[in-house]
Design a protein around this motif. Structure first.
Motif, PDB file in Angstrom:
ATOM      1  N   ILE A  34       0.814  -1.217   0.000  1.00 39.46           N
ATOM      2  CA  ILE A  34       0.000   0.000   0.000  1.00 39.46           C
ATOM      3  C   ILE A  34       0.847   1.265   0.000  1.00 39.46           C
ATOM      4  O   ILE A  34       0.544   2.223  -0.712  1.00 39.46           O
ATOM      5  CB  ILE A  34      -1.010  -0.013   1.178  1.00 39.46           C
ATOM      6  CG1 ILE A  34      -1.958   1.193   1.071  1.00 39.46           C
ATOM      7  CG2 ILE A  34      -0.312  -0.069   2.524  1.00 39.46           C
ATOM      8  CD1 ILE A  34      -3.133   1.147   2.015  1.00 39.46           C
ATOM      9  N   HIS A  35       1.909   1.292   0.757  1.00 38.71           N
ATOM     10  CA  HIS A  35       2.711   2.511   0.856  1.00 38.71           C
ATOM     11  C   HIS A  35       3.464   2.805  -0.439  1.00 38.71           C
ATOM     12  O   HIS A  35       3.537   3.957  -0.872  1.00 38.71           O
ATOM     13  CB  HIS A  35       3.674   2.427   2.048  1.00 38.71           C
ATOM     14  CG  HIS A  35       2.944   2.277   3.330  1.00 38.71           C
ATOM     15  ND1 HIS A  35       2.369   3.333   3.985  1.00 38.71           N
ATOM     16  CD2 HIS A  35       2.657   1.187   4.075  1.00 38.71           C
ATOM     17  CE1 HIS A  35       1.765   2.908   5.076  1.00 38.71           C
ATOM     18  NE2 HIS A  35       1.921   1.602   5.147  1.00 38.71           N
ATOM     19  N   GLN A  36       4.008   1.773  -1.051  1.00 37.04           N
ATOM     20  CA  GLN A  36       4.740   1.966  -2.302  1.00 37.04           C
ATOM     21  C   GLN A  36       3.792   2.330  -3.444  1.00 37.04           C
ATOM     22  O   GLN A  36       4.110   3.204  -4.262  1.00 37.04           O
ATOM     23  CB  GLN A  36       5.551   0.708  -2.648  1.00 37.04           C
ATOM     24  CG  GLN A  36       6.667   0.428  -1.665  1.00 37.04           C
ATOM     25  CD  GLN A  36       7.701   1.536  -1.619  1.00 37.04           C
ATOM     26  OE1 GLN A  36       8.142   2.019  -2.644  1.00 37.04           O
ATOM     27  NE2 GLN A  36       8.069   1.941  -0.420  1.00 37.04           N
ATOM     28  N   VAL A  37       2.631   1.697  -3.505  1.00 38.78           N
ATOM     29  CA  VAL A  37       1.654   2.009  -4.557  1.00 38.78           C
ATOM     30  C   VAL A  37       1.146   3.438  -4.388  1.00 38.78           C
ATOM     31  O   VAL A  37       1.048   4.204  -5.361  1.00 38.78           O
ATOM     32  CB  VAL A  37       0.480   0.994  -4.544  1.00 38.78           C
ATOM     33  CG1 VAL A  37      -0.642   1.440  -5.465  1.00 38.78           C
ATOM     34  CG2 VAL A  37       0.975  -0.397  -4.947  1.00 38.78           C
ATOM     35  N   PHE A  38       0.856   3.814  -3.156  1.00 36.24           N
ATOM     36  CA  PHE A  38       0.364   5.167  -2.905  1.00 36.24           C
ATOM     37  C   PHE A  38       1.447   6.200  -3.215  1.00 36.24           C
ATOM     38  O   PHE A  38       1.162   7.264  -3.770  1.00 36.24           O
ATOM     39  CB  PHE A  38      -0.139   5.300  -1.464  1.00 36.24           C
ATOM     40  CG  PHE A  38      -1.165   6.384  -1.300  1.00 36.24           C
ATOM     41  CD1 PHE A  38      -2.428   6.267  -1.862  1.00 36.24           C
ATOM     42  CD2 PHE A  38      -0.861   7.529  -0.587  1.00 36.24           C
ATOM     43  CE1 PHE A  38      -3.368   7.279  -1.725  1.00 36.24           C
ATOM     44  CE2 PHE A  38      -1.800   8.537  -0.441  1.00 36.24           C
ATOM     45  CZ  PHE A  38      -3.057   8.414  -1.020  1.00 36.24           C
ATOM     46  N   ILE A  71       1.215   9.356  -5.843  1.00 39.16           N
ATOM     47  CA  ILE A  71       1.558  10.733  -5.486  1.00 39.16           C
ATOM     48  C   ILE A  71       2.606  11.289  -6.446  1.00 39.16           C
ATOM     49  O   ILE A  71       2.534  12.450  -6.855  1.00 39.16           O
ATOM     50  CB  ILE A  71       2.062  10.802  -4.032  1.00 39.16           C
ATOM     51  CG1 ILE A  71       0.912  10.540  -3.068  1.00 39.16           C
ATOM     52  CG2 ILE A  71       2.710  12.152  -3.734  1.00 39.16           C
ATOM     53  CD1 ILE A  71       1.359  10.302  -1.636  1.00 39.16           C
ATOM     54  N   GLU A  72       3.572  10.459  -6.817  1.00 41.44           N
ATOM     55  CA  GLU A  72       4.634  10.904  -7.720  1.00 41.44           C
ATOM     56  C   GLU A  72       4.115  11.216  -9.120  1.00 41.44           C
ATOM     57  O   GLU A  72       4.786  11.900  -9.893  1.00 41.44           O
ATOM     58  CB  GLU A  72       5.766   9.879  -7.753  1.00 41.44           C
ATOM     59  CG  GLU A  72       6.573   9.873  -6.468  1.00 41.44           C
ATOM     60  CD  GLU A  72       7.574   8.740  -6.375  1.00 41.44           C
ATOM     61  OE1 GLU A  72       7.660   7.905  -7.306  1.00 41.44           O
ATOM     62  OE2 GLU A  72       8.268   8.679  -5.338  1.00 41.44           O
ATOM     63  N   SER A  73       2.907  10.742  -9.453  1.00 44.17           N
ATOM     64  CA  SER A  73       2.322  11.063 -10.754  1.00 44.17           C
ATOM     65  C   SER A  73       1.727  12.475 -10.772  1.00 44.17           C
ATOM     66  O   SER A  73       1.360  12.981 -11.828  1.00 44.17           O
ATOM     67  CB  SER A  73       1.249  10.032 -11.125  1.00 44.17           C
ATOM     68  OG  SER A  73       0.069  10.228 -10.357  1.00 44.17           O
ATOM     69  N   LEU A  74       1.655  13.114  -9.603  1.00 42.85           N
ATOM     70  CA  LEU A  74       1.142  14.481  -9.501  1.00 42.85           C
ATOM     71  C   LEU A  74       2.291  15.475  -9.533  1.00 42.85           C
ATOM     72  O   LEU A  74       3.395  15.177  -9.082  1.00 42.85           O
ATOM     73  CB  LEU A  74       0.397  14.665  -8.164  1.00 42.85           C
ATOM     74  CG  LEU A  74      -0.783  13.750  -7.858  1.00 42.85           C
ATOM     75  CD1 LEU A  74      -1.280  13.983  -6.436  1.00 42.85           C
ATOM     76  CD2 LEU A  74      -1.908  13.959  -8.865  1.00 42.85           C
ATOM     77  N   THR A  75       1.998  16.665 -10.059  1.00 39.52           N
ATOM     78  CA  THR A  75       2.993  17.732  -9.948  1.00 39.52           C
ATOM     79  C   THR A  75       2.989  18.201  -8.495  1.00 39.52           C
ATOM     80  O   THR A  75       2.058  17.910  -7.729  1.00 39.52           O
ATOM     81  CB  THR A  75       2.638  18.924 -10.857  1.00 39.52           C
ATOM     82  OG1 THR A  75       1.421  19.517 -10.390  1.00 39.52           O
ATOM     83  CG2 THR A  75       2.511  18.509 -12.322  1.00 39.52           C
ATOM     84  N   GLU A  76       4.016  18.954  -8.129  1.00 37.75           N
ATOM     85  CA  GLU A  76       4.090  19.489  -6.760  1.00 37.75           C
ATOM     86  C   GLU A  76       2.877  20.371  -6.472  1.00 37.75           C
ATOM     87  O   GLU A  76       2.285  20.315  -5.398  1.00 37.75           O
ATOM     88  CB  GLU A  76       5.398  20.263  -6.566  1.00 37.75           C
ATOM     89  CG  GLU A  76       5.690  20.615  -5.126  1.00 37.75           C
ATOM     90  CD  GLU A  76       5.840  19.407  -4.204  1.00 37.75           C
ATOM     91  OE1 GLU A  76       5.465  19.522  -3.026  1.00 37.75           O
ATOM     92  OE2 GLU A  76       6.330  18.357  -4.658  1.00 37.75           O
ATOM     93  N   ARG A  77       2.488  21.172  -7.447  1.00 37.75           N
ATOM     94  CA  ARG A  77       1.324  22.055  -7.272  1.00 37.75           C
ATOM     95  C   ARG A  77       0.038  21.237  -7.097  1.00 37.75           C
ATOM     96  O   ARG A  77      -0.781  21.550  -6.238  1.00 37.75           O
ATOM     97  CB  ARG A  77       1.209  23.003  -8.459  1.00 37.75           C
ATOM     98  CG  ARG A  77       0.059  23.973  -8.305  1.00 37.75           C
ATOM     99  CD  ARG A  77       0.049  24.996  -9.392  1.00 37.75           C
ATOM    100  NE  ARG A  77      -1.096  25.870  -9.180  1.00 37.75           N
ATOM    101  CZ  ARG A  77      -1.567  26.687 -10.072  1.00 37.75           C
ATOM    102  NH1 ARG A  77      -0.994  26.778 -11.258  1.00 37.75           N
ATOM    103  NH2 ARG A  77      -2.600  27.433  -9.822  1.00 37.75           N
ATOM    104  N   GLN A  78      -0.151  20.210  -7.929  1.00 42.03           N
ATOM    105  CA  GLN A  78      -1.340  19.351  -7.798  1.00 42.03           C
ATOM    106  C   GLN A  78      -1.389  18.717  -6.407  1.00 42.03           C
ATOM    107  O   GLN A  78      -2.442  18.664  -5.779  1.00 42.03           O
ATOM    108  CB  GLN A  78      -1.334  18.251  -8.868  1.00 42.03           C
ATOM    109  CG  GLN A  78      -1.636  18.728 -10.258  1.00 42.03           C
ATOM    110  CD  GLN A  78      -1.457  17.606 -11.277  1.00 42.03           C
ATOM    111  OE1 GLN A  78      -0.513  16.814 -11.192  1.00 42.03           O
ATOM    112  NE2 GLN A  78      -2.362  17.555 -12.242  1.00 42.03           N
TER     113      GLN A  78
END
Length: 160
Positions: A118-122, A126-133
């Motif tokens: 769960i932690h690695q998938v999550f 999160i890494e698929s989002l930009t910092e702003r997103q």
């Protein structure tokens, strides 16, 4: 009437979005728990306690929303497995203090690093989002949480 329907549609869409995320998180949580020999309540207890040095069993129950019997059974299992320490609170025999054992802390660290867990998938999500997103999403979630907490009665209270 049109404006009212738009509001209902927006709230329904957002609720459905939260429901879908929660459903998928629970699926991943169950998978991670089972792969590590834990039940979901046991995993929830350990994840709640890891952020504190120790907690009373009552506090853990309030944070996890687990029924008392489920909480007791899960704690008993964690103590038997050597993952959790349990002792009476000094000066109050009815209060039980819980803390993770070294073995429990090690297991939680292992779960955090498990590939496909769960932690690695999550983290990948999160890494698929930009910092702003990410910042906007977190801000929106915090704003909704704060609003909902002012609207809903505390656990155990009845609204009449």
């Amino acid at each position: 009437m049109e404006n009212e329907n738009q509001k209902l549609t927006r709230s329904t869409e957002l609720l459905r979005s939260f429901w879908n995320i929660q459903k998928n998180l629970m699926r991943l949580l169950q998978k991670s728990a089972v792969e590590n020999g834990l039940s979901v309540p046991q995993y929830s207890i350990m994840m709640t306690i890891i952020h504190h040095k120790h907690m009373t069993q009552k506090s853990v129950g309030e944070k996890t929303f687990l029924p008392k019997s489920t909480l007791s059974q899960a704690v008993d299992g964690l103590v038997r497995e050597g993952l959790l320490n349990r002792q009476q609170v000094e000066g109050n025999r009815r209060e039980i203090q819980l803390s993770l054992s070294e073995k429990g802390v090690t297991l939680i660290k292992t779960i955090h690093l498990q590939e496909g867990g769960i932690h690695q998938v999550f983290q990948a999500a999160i890494e698929s989002l930009t910092e702003r997103q990410y910042e906007e999403l977190l801000g929106s979630h915090n704003q909704i949480t704060a609003f909902l907490e002012t609207q809903a009665p505390e656990q155990g209270e009845c609204s009449k």
